[in-house]
Design a protein around this motif. Structure first.
Motif, short mmCIF file in Angstrom:
data_model
loop_
_atom_site.label_atom_id
_atom_site.label_comp_id
_atom_site.label_asym_id
_atom_site.label_seq_id
_atom_site.Cartn_x
_atom_site.Cartn_y
_atom_site.Cartn_z
N LYS A 229 0.67 -1.33 0.11
CA LYS A 229 0.01 0.02 -0.05
C LYS A 229 1.04 1.20 0.04
O LYS A 229 2.08 1.26 0.37
N ARG A 230 0.33 2.21 -0.38
CA ARG A 230 1.08 3.50 -0.44
C ARG A 230 0.98 4.31 0.82
O ARG A 230 0.08 4.21 1.47
N TRP B 270 5.67 2.93 -1.68
CA TRP B 270 4.88 1.52 -1.58
C TRP B 270 5.60 0.94 -0.48
O TRP B 270 6.75 0.53 -0.48
N GLU C 10 3.81 -5.07 3.45
CA GLU C 10 3.12 -5.30 4.58
C GLU C 10 3.95 -5.53 5.88
O GLU C 10 3.33 -5.07 7.02
N TRP D 190 4.34 -2.20 7.99
CA TRP D 190 3.44 -1.32 8.73
C TRP D 190 3.19 -1.47 10.37
O TRP D 190 2.97 -0.62 10.90
N SER E 209 -6.88 6.71 5.18
CA SER E 209 -6.71 6.57 3.82
C SER E 209 -7.61 8.05 3.15
O SER E 209 -8.36 8.60 3.66
N ARG F 254 -4.16 9.71 -6.66
CA ARG F 254 -3.60 8.55 -5.99
C ARG F 254 -4.22 8.17 -4.47
O ARG F 254 -4.27 9.40 -3.84
N SER F 255 -4.53 7.25 -4.22
CA SER F 255 -5.05 6.72 -2.92
C SER F 255 -3.78 6.21 -2.05
O SER F 255 -3.09 5.67 -2.67
N VAL F 256 -3.77 6.98 -1.01
CA VAL F 256 -2.51 6.73 0.12
C VAL F 256 -3.03 6.61 1.45
O VAL F 256 -3.92 7.12 1.91
N TRP F 257 -2.48 6.09 2.32
CA TRP F 257 -2.43 6.18 3.66
C TRP F 257 -1.50 7.31 4.45
O TRP F 257 -0.55 7.58 3.66
#
Length: 100
Positions: free
Chosen positions: A2-3, A58, A61, A64, A81, A88-91
């Protein structure tokens, strides 16, 4: 993977960047709807009417849990989120509700 959008100690020149070992840098980005503040000497984002520039990674896992520990989730920061200006979708880590 995930970003993750980073804006403080996790950035490439920051004191906690080592926690992103194995992460791949994406193009930098801008998040709207946040303002920067400080908490115990660390940068923090709160929802507001600003725009913040940062680096995007990026993140694999296995990284995190250590990132969440560093950011003291959920007491100090929360992982949210969001969508960057370019779509772009990121955390990102923002101030936990009790900090606001």
């Amino acid at each position: 993977m995930k970003r993750l959008f980073v804006y403080g100690s996790l950035k490439s020149n920051g004191s906690a960047h080592h926690l992103l070992k194995g992460a791949k840098r994406d193009r930098d980005g801008i998040v709207d709807g946040f303002i920067a503040c400080q908490h115990r000497g660390y940068p923090m984002l709160q929802q507001g009417n600003g725009a913040i520039s940062g680096e995007v990674y990026w993140v694999p896992e296995p990284c995190w849990p250590a990132l969440d520990d560093w950011e003291e989730v959920p007491e100090v920061y929360q992982r949210s989120s969001v969508t960057l200006r370019d779509g772009r979708s990121v955390w990102l880590y923002e101030a936990a509700p009790r900090i606001n």
